[in-house]
Design a protein around this motif. Structure first.
Motif, short mmCIF file in Angstrom:
data_model
loop_
_atom_site.label_atom_id
_atom_site.label_comp_id
_atom_site.label_asym_id
_atom_site.label_seq_id
_atom_site.Cartn_x
_atom_site.Cartn_y
_atom_site.Cartn_z
N HIS A 62 49.40 34.06 -7.40
CA HIS A 62 50.12 34.08 -6.13
C HIS A 62 51.01 35.31 -6.03
N VAL A 63 50.78 36.14 -5.01
CA VAL A 63 51.62 37.31 -4.76
C VAL A 63 52.93 36.84 -4.13
N PHE A 64 54.06 37.10 -4.82
CA PHE A 64 55.33 36.65 -4.24
C PHE A 64 56.31 37.79 -3.99
N LYS A 65 55.93 39.04 -4.36
CA LYS A 65 56.78 40.18 -4.02
C LYS A 65 55.93 41.44 -3.97
N GLU A 66 56.17 42.25 -2.93
CA GLU A 66 55.45 43.51 -2.78
C GLU A 66 56.45 44.66 -2.74
N PHE A 67 56.05 45.79 -3.32
CA PHE A 67 56.89 46.98 -3.36
C PHE A 67 56.13 48.13 -2.72
N ALA A 68 56.83 48.94 -1.97
CA ALA A 68 56.21 50.04 -1.22
C ALA A 68 55.94 51.23 -2.13
N VAL A 69 55.09 51.02 -3.13
CA VAL A 69 54.68 52.09 -4.03
C VAL A 69 53.17 52.24 -3.87
N ARG A 70 52.74 53.26 -3.16
CA ARG A 70 51.32 53.44 -2.88
C ARG A 70 50.61 54.11 -4.05
N SER A 71 49.36 53.67 -4.24
CA SER A 71 48.49 54.26 -5.28
C SER A 71 49.20 54.37 -6.62
N CYS A 72 49.83 53.28 -7.01
CA CYS A 72 50.53 53.23 -8.30
C CYS A 72 49.49 53.19 -9.42
N LYS A 73 49.41 54.26 -10.21
CA LYS A 73 48.39 54.35 -11.25
C LYS A 73 48.90 53.88 -12.62
N THR A 123 64.85 40.84 -11.87
CA THR A 123 65.59 39.69 -11.33
C THR A 123 66.03 39.91 -9.89
N THR A 124 66.48 41.11 -9.55
CA THR A 124 66.97 41.37 -8.19
C THR A 124 65.97 42.17 -7.35
N PHE A 125 64.95 42.75 -8.00
CA PHE A 125 63.94 43.60 -7.35
C PHE A 125 64.54 44.88 -6.77
N GLU A 126 65.74 45.24 -7.19
CA GLU A 126 66.36 46.48 -6.72
C GLU A 126 65.82 47.69 -7.48
N ASN A 127 65.69 48.80 -6.78
CA ASN A 127 65.30 50.07 -7.39
C ASN A 127 66.55 50.68 -8.05
N THR A 128 66.68 50.49 -9.37
CA THR A 128 67.90 50.86 -10.06
C THR A 128 67.94 52.33 -10.46
N ASN A 129 66.79 52.98 -10.57
CA ASN A 129 66.77 54.37 -11.01
C ASN A 129 65.45 55.03 -10.62
N ASN A 130 65.49 56.35 -10.43
CA ASN A 130 64.29 57.13 -10.18
C ASN A 130 64.31 58.33 -11.12
N LEU A 131 63.29 58.42 -11.97
CA LEU A 131 63.24 59.48 -12.97
C LEU A 131 62.36 60.61 -12.44
N LYS A 132 62.99 61.74 -12.15
CA LYS A 132 62.29 62.88 -11.57
C LYS A 132 62.36 64.07 -12.52
N GLY A 133 61.27 64.84 -12.56
CA GLY A 133 61.23 66.00 -13.43
C GLY A 133 59.83 66.44 -13.78
N HIS A 134 58.87 65.53 -13.69
CA HIS A 134 57.48 65.89 -13.97
C HIS A 134 56.94 66.77 -12.84
N SER A 135 56.17 67.79 -13.21
CA SER A 135 55.54 68.65 -12.21
C SER A 135 54.11 68.23 -11.93
N GLY A 136 53.51 67.47 -12.83
CA GLY A 136 52.15 66.97 -12.65
C GLY A 136 52.13 65.46 -12.51
N LYS A 137 50.96 64.93 -12.17
CA LYS A 137 50.83 63.47 -12.04
C LYS A 137 51.03 62.79 -13.39
#
Length: 508
Positions: free
Chosen positions: A328-339, A364-378
């Protein structure tokens, strides 16, 4: 013509025909020196003698596009054509012929009215009777499609052939001489876990075989499924219409893109480009849950409790609850093409990759607590440290980064632009990372430096995993093999290799 025990080539011959090549070669069941060869415009019998293959018999009369054949006796061969013709040839002469009609699945009353299309089925060990065997006609199919005899196999009473998607026809000898009559249709069952259940039984059957006792018939299909049918012991119990069941349980029909094992339960989750997610129990060797969706599934991660899983689809990232007989799907996140996605070892966080950014969410809260940025490639892979304080990632531009989850900053990095990394693994020993990629080496990395590089010997390493003790590495290759190495890495290189798959290993 090979003597396979000694890996010795005994003879070769060149076959020419008006068509586009050969379809099948087989030995006579009574004489292994006699070989039958069929194809488009080709029917020939050869005899091996004194180091050569000599043509003994050619077909007389009009040649056909033979797609398959089987020996029904020491002298007779049944052949199937691309126009639905069945012919029995003896010494190249026609002894019997018939044309088979294109078969449409019979419409039957559904016994289980409570099961809806797209619902989920659980499977017990060595029993797939839970699969509904109800069949309906393909309203969108063309009823005037020409039949094609794609597979044929002989048994003591006659032979079996497949003339249309999803069906095998049994032919038995009649009391009349050289005459065979159709006695039974055996259909592939509909798959109600499929997103298109009405089309799920229209699989082309490409191979048929019988057990030595002829009690069981096994077929394989273009969707990489195996089905079985128990042959009737007497004419009294034989029905005109019958149905296959899965040999064990439904298998993936396309490349497996995601794989994860559970920390606290003996289960493994897989997802595939066939748009299905499956939960396997590796202690009981069973498929526990299975469901097919509308979108392709790229990655899967099991929660440590085994009660949830994350699945990255082409449109969204979904958190799915694993119930007793449902997903049963009970939560969706707007992350497209998550590999790539991964739960932390404690289960309180999860990481989801979107291109070259890693999103960290609270379970538990489904909050986006952090975003790790720095990669130049996929980003190709992410792994949590044992204490969940750090995260390690690798990308297609040769970067391996170690992240501190408290600050969201990089603690160390190792960049090798010439390598397109595909997989990483963390050792239980402090600060040891293993990485594999396109440069055909296994790298041991520590504190931003490459300590050791182990060559793969002209093979691409595609995936890597480390045992819980840290003393054994398991590495997948582009040839479908698994290599095992001891740690510390031996110099010179030593490993054991096991042939596991016919295609590249995508996950370990």
């Amino acid at each position: 013509y090979w003597l396979w025990e000694k890996q010795q080539l005994l003879a070769t011959t060149h076959i020419e025909g008006p068509g586009d090549g050969l379809c099948q070669v087989s030995f006579s069941p009574q004489d292994n020196a006699q070989v039958c060869i069929t194809g488009n415009g080709i029917f020939k019998l050869f005899k091996y003698s004194e180091g050569t293959l000599k043509a003994t018999i050619l077909q007389k009369g009009e040649l056909q596009n033979y797609l398959c054949h089987a020996w029904v006796s020491a002298e007779r061969v049944v052949c199937g054509t691309d126009t639905g013709r069945l012919m029995i040839l003896e010494n190249g002469e026609m002894r019997w012929e018939t044309s088979v009609e294109y078969k449409i699945p019979p419409r039957e009353l559904e016994e289980d009215t409570t099961k809806e299309p797209g619902s989920l089925t659980s499977f017990s060990a060595f029993d797939s009777s839970d699969i509904s065997c109800d069949l309906v006609s393909d309203d969108n199919g063309s009823q005037d499609t020409l039949p094609r005899i794609c597979a044929v196999a002989a048994y003591s009473k006659g032979f079996a052939c497949s003339s249309s998607p999803g069906v095998v026809l049994l032919f038995e000898k009649s009391e009349e001489k050289d005459v065979y009559r159709e006695t039974q249709e055996i259909w592939i069952p509909r798959d109600f876990c499929s997103s298109e259940p009405d089309q799920s039984d229209r699989e082309d059957i490409i191979c048929i075989c019988f057990s030595p006792s002829e009690e069981t018939m096994i077929v394989s299909t273009t969707k990489k499924q195996l089905y079985m049918f128990t042959m009737p012991s007497t004419e009294i119990v034989k029905e005109k219409l019958a149905h296959f069941i899965h040999l064990h349980f439904p298998l993936h029909s396309d490349a497996i893109t995601g794989l994860d094992s559970c920390i606290r339960k003996p289960i493994v989750a897989t997802c595939s480009l066939d748009r299905s997610v499956r939960i396997w129990n590796y202690k009981t060797n069973t498929l526990e849950l299975y469901k097919q969706y509308q979108e392709e599934a790229y990655t899967v991660s099991l929660h440590p409790t085994g009660l949830f899983c994350l699945v990255g689809f082409s449109d969204k990232l979904r958190l799915i609850s694993l119930l007793y007989e449902d997903m049963h799907v009970f939560k969706e996140f707007a992350v497209r093409s998550c590999k790539e996605c991964a739960f932390s070892n404690g289960g309180h966080l999860f990481a989801a990759v979107n291109g070259n950014v890693i999103h960290i969410y609270s379970t538990t809260t489904f909050e986006n607590t952090n975003n790790l940025k720095g990669h130049s490639g996929k980003i190709r892979a992410v792994k949590w440290s044992a204490d969940d304080a750090k995260l390690v990632s690798c990308d297609a531009h040769g970067a391996v980064y170690e992240w501190n989850l408290s600050s969201g900053k990089r603690e160390s990095e190792c960049v090798l632009r010439s390598c397109n990394y595909s997989s990483i693994a963390l050792s239980p020993f402090p600060k040891i990372i293993f990485a594999v990629g396109s440069d055909q080496t296994l790298k041991e990395i520590s504190e931003s430096s490459i300590l050791h590089e182990v060559p793969a010997f002209d093979v691409v390493y595609t995936a890597v995993a480390v045992s819980h003790s840290g003393h054994m590495l398991f590495i997948g290759t582009s040839l479908g093999t698994i290599r095992t190495m001891r740690y510390p890495l031996p110099l010179p290189t030593e490993f054991n290799e096991y042939q596991a798959h016919a295609g590249p290993v995508t996950k370990v």
